[in-house]
Design an enzyme around this catalytic site. Structure first.
Site, PDB file in Angstrom:
ATOM      1  N   ASN A   1       0.822  -1.209   0.000  1.00  0.00           N
ATOM      2  CA  ASN A   1       0.000   0.000   0.000  1.00  0.00           C
ATOM      3  C   ASN A   1       0.857   1.261   0.000  1.00  0.00           C
ATOM      4  O   ASN A   1       0.510   2.256  -0.641  1.00  0.00           O
ATOM      5  CB  ASN A   1      -0.963  -0.009   1.197  1.00  0.00           C
ATOM      6  CG  ASN A   1      -2.222  -0.816   0.886  1.00  0.00           C
ATOM      7  OD1 ASN A   1      -2.401  -1.286  -0.235  1.00  0.00           O
ATOM      8  ND2 ASN A   1      -3.081  -0.988   1.871  1.00  0.00           N
TER       9      ASN A   1
ATOM     10  N   CYS B   1      -8.138   2.496   3.140  1.00  0.00           N
ATOM     11  CA  CYS B   1      -6.854   1.800   3.294  1.00  0.00           C
ATOM     12  C   CYS B   1      -5.631   2.683   3.107  1.00  0.00           C
ATOM     13  O   CYS B   1      -4.888   2.902   4.051  1.00  0.00           O
ATOM     14  CB  CYS B   1      -6.787   0.618   2.351  1.00  0.00           C
ATOM     15  SG  CYS B   1      -7.981  -0.646   2.791  1.00  0.00           S
TER      16      CYS B   1
HETATM   17  C1  UDX Z   1      -6.142  -0.314  -1.941  1.00  0.00           C
HETATM   18  C2  UDX Z   1      -5.143  -1.307  -2.558  1.00  0.00           C
HETATM   19  O1  UDX Z   1      -5.138  -1.147  -3.977  1.00  0.00           O
HETATM   20  C3  UDX Z   1      -5.514  -2.724  -2.175  1.00  0.00           C
HETATM   21  O2  UDX Z   1      -4.565  -3.638  -2.704  1.00  0.00           O
HETATM   22  C4  UDX Z   1      -5.566  -2.820  -0.665  1.00  0.00           C
HETATM   23  O3  UDX Z   1      -5.968  -4.116  -0.269  1.00  0.00           O
HETATM   24  C5  UDX Z   1      -6.517  -1.790  -0.088  1.00  0.00           C
HETATM   25  O4  UDX Z   1      -6.164  -0.490  -0.543  1.00  0.00           O
HETATM   26  P1  UDX Z   1      -8.617   0.448  -2.532  1.00  0.00           P
HETATM   27  O5  UDX Z   1      -8.594   1.269  -1.290  1.00  0.00           O
HETATM   28  O6  UDX Z   1      -9.825  -0.355  -2.832  1.00  0.00           O
HETATM   29  O7  UDX Z   1      -7.401  -0.601  -2.526  1.00  0.00           O
HETATM   30  O8  UDX Z   1      -8.384   1.451  -3.751  1.00  0.00           O
HETATM   31  P2  UDX Z   1      -7.384   1.632  -4.951  1.00  0.00           P
HETATM   32  O9  UDX Z   1      -7.971   1.113  -6.193  1.00  0.00           O
HETATM   33  O10 UDX Z   1      -6.015   1.209  -4.601  1.00  0.00           O
HETATM   34  O11 UDX Z   1      -7.409   3.225  -5.066  1.00  0.00           O
HETATM   35  C6  UDX Z   1      -7.026   4.017  -3.943  1.00  0.00           C
HETATM   36  C7  UDX Z   1      -7.186   5.483  -4.237  1.00  0.00           C
HETATM   37  O12 UDX Z   1      -6.177   5.905  -5.141  1.00  0.00           O
HETATM   38  C8  UDX Z   1      -8.513   5.898  -4.862  1.00  0.00           C
HETATM   39  O13 UDX Z   1      -8.961   7.083  -4.222  1.00  0.00           O
HETATM   40  C9  UDX Z   1      -8.170   6.162  -6.298  1.00  0.00           C
HETATM   41  O14 UDX Z   1      -9.014   7.103  -6.889  1.00  0.00           O
HETATM   42  C10 UDX Z   1      -6.745   6.694  -6.172  1.00  0.00           C
HETATM   43  N1  UDX Z   1      -5.927   6.513  -7.380  1.00  0.00           N
HETATM   44  C11 UDX Z   1      -5.682   5.272  -7.862  1.00  0.00           C
HETATM   45  C12 UDX Z   1      -5.376   7.637  -8.009  1.00  0.00           C
HETATM   46  O15 UDX Z   1      -5.577   8.781  -7.561  1.00  0.00           O
HETATM   47  N2  UDX Z   1      -4.603   7.450  -9.119  1.00  0.00           N
HETATM   48  C13 UDX Z   1      -4.353   6.226  -9.630  1.00  0.00           C
HETATM   49  O16 UDX Z   1      -3.631   6.156 -10.637  1.00  0.00           O
HETATM   50  C14 UDX Z   1      -4.907   5.098  -8.991  1.00  0.00           C
END
Ligand code: UDX
Length: 436
Positions: free
Chosen positions: A210, A262
């Site tokens: 993470n 997370c």
């Molecule tokens: C994350 C991890 O990906 C996952 O493996 C872990 O178990 C829990 O935390 P999640 O919280 O579901 O999962 O979201 P994720 O898809 O990782 O996105 C997190 C945040 O980053 C979102 O707010 C998303 O909008 C943002 N993000 C993601 C960006 O701003 N830019 C990106 O390129 C990708």
């Protein structure tokens, strides 16, 4: 196999239903009576694509049930702990209260030979400290972190990228790993890597994954800041560096940054734990990652205010999105809602719309106005800001038609997810994040 899953939130409810879907006999346990009632009646208590189907099928098969009675864990051979580890009030560290309470409640119901598998994200060292309590009943503790992404949780649980098991040393650990292998055999048989390691490594795999993802997002957002000062385009930059297979294009989406239940709390808990270990310096960059992330929300607000001529007072701003990301109704630490709240604080007449997260958003921020209807959010708006990249806005929203509804054709693309050329061609003034 007979399994129990303690904690039926985003992680546990999906895990319980997914384990039933691959043939196990599962009882999901939670102290929250409303959640258990909803799950027992076959209603997914939150929006997660695919969950409803496996929940319905699991209940119908008789292999899945839910209860508030921890005593129902007795007789299962593996007990998954999937409770939350939120950020402590007023501190960066994780609050382990729910994990401790779950273990304490479970121990009297364990039989010698049972496996307790921690899935919650915990500070490194937690499993080591909980192991003796589990061992007092003759059971074995393993740490089996969960990497599911919201919105893809069912798929990630049934078909993960990898499985990790932190086990104690010696034959007891080998036996525990063997039992977990049996639980996950459908996925392992398909080639999913199964990594057996010690407790500390297993815990660190999760937090470092993470931390890496958060760092990758903040890296590209830092580049967005530089792009803004130089007239460069961060999306083209991301495409170009992303072609390097060592870098990769995924998680280089610049915009208003990361949120959710997370990444933000996990990087903070990691910093706090590293400080305790006397190694704060090693992850000092995570403070910077957090700071860059929060600055982007401020920047989005600044773009809106500037587009409105320097003041948002009395201006209608349509905020498209409330969830922290698409395919989710989760608003925990949502950058989208934070931007909405800040704009409201500046005197704007904010109207928020979202395909899934309005009820949750309204509960958390009743001071904002909400509508499920995209058209009424857009009607007479002086500025439109896209803060969650739902397909409803990215693909389905026609800039020509939207232009007929608003008062001023000004759009701020907080996720760099719109087709800028199409919006400009339809007469809109388009602002991206880190784009000229
Ligand atoms: C994350 C991890 O990906 C996952 O493996 C872990 O178990 C829990 O935390 P999640 O919280 O579901 O999962 O979201 P994720 O898809 O990782 O996105 C997190 C945040 O980053 C979102 O707010 C998303 O909008 C943002 N993000 C993601 C960006 O701003 N830019 C990106 O390129 C990708």
């Amino acid at each position: 196999m007979r399994l129990s899953v303690i904690g039926c939130g985003y992680l546990g409810a999906v895990h319980a239903a997914a384990m039933a879907s691959i043939g196990h006999d599962v009882v999901g346990i939670d102290v929250d009576e409303r959640k258990i009632a909803s799950l027992s009646e076959g209603r997914a208590p939150f929006f997660e694509p695919g969950l409803q189907d496996i929940l319905t099928a699991g209940l119908a098969s008789g292999r899945l049930r839910f209860t508030t009675d921890i005593g129902a864990a007795a007789g299962s051979s593996v007990h998954f702990i999937g409770v939350g580890t939120p950020q402590q009030q007023g501190a960066y560290a994780a609050d382990l209260g729910f994990v401790n309470a779950a273990i304490e409640a479970l121990v009297p119901h364990l039989r010698p030979g049972d496996i307790v598998a921690g899935k919650s994200t915990v500070p490194v060292g937690t499993a080591e400290s909980l192991a003796p309590q589990v061992a007092s009943s003759g059971a074995t503790l393993v740490w089996n972190p969960e990497f599911l992404r919201e919105g893809w949780a069912v798929q990630d649980t049934i078909d993960p990228d990898r499985l990790v098991a932190g086990v104690p040393g010696g034959p007891e650990g080998e036996r525990a790993a063997q039992i977990l292998r049996a639980v996950y055999h459908p996925s392992i048989d398909k080639g999913t890597p199964f990594i057996v390691t010690d407790y500390a490594t297993a815990e660190l795999v999760k937090v470092s994954a993470n931390a890496f993802l958060a760092t990758k997002i903040s890296f590209i957002n830092a580049m967005a800041e530089i792009a803004e000062a130089t007239g460069a385009d961060v999306t083209q930059l991301a495409d170009a560096i992303g072609h390097d297979a060592r870098i990769g294009r995924r998680f280089l989406g610049a915009g208003i940054g990361f949120g959710g239940g997370c990444l933000p709390k996990d990087i903070r808990a990691f910093s706090a734990r590293a400080e305790e270990l006397g190694k704060g310096e090693s992850v000092a960059f995570l403070r910077e990652v957090d700071a860059i992330n929060l600055r982007r929300r401020e920047r989005a607000v600044e773009l809106v205010t500037n587009a409105l001529g320097g003041s948002a007072v009395g201006k209608k701003v349509a905020v498209l999105g409330a969830a922290f990301k698409p395919h989710s109704d989760d608003i925990r630490d949502s950058p989208a809602l934070d931007v909405a709240v800040r704009l409201k604080g500046l005197g704007a007449d904010v109207v928020v719309t979202d395909p899934a997260a309005i009820d949750n958003a309204r509960r958390a921020h009743p001071q904002l106005s909400y509508t499920r209807d995209l058209d009424s959010a857009l009607t007479a708006a002086h500025a439109v800001i896209v803060v969650t990249e739902w397909d409803e806005y990215r693909r389905a929203l026609d800039p020509e038609r939207a232009g007929l509804l608003v008062d001023s054709t000004v759009v701020i693309d907080g996720r760099n997810c719109l087709d800028a050329a199409a919006w400009r061609a339809a007469g809109w003034t388009y602002y991206g994040m880190g784009r000229p």
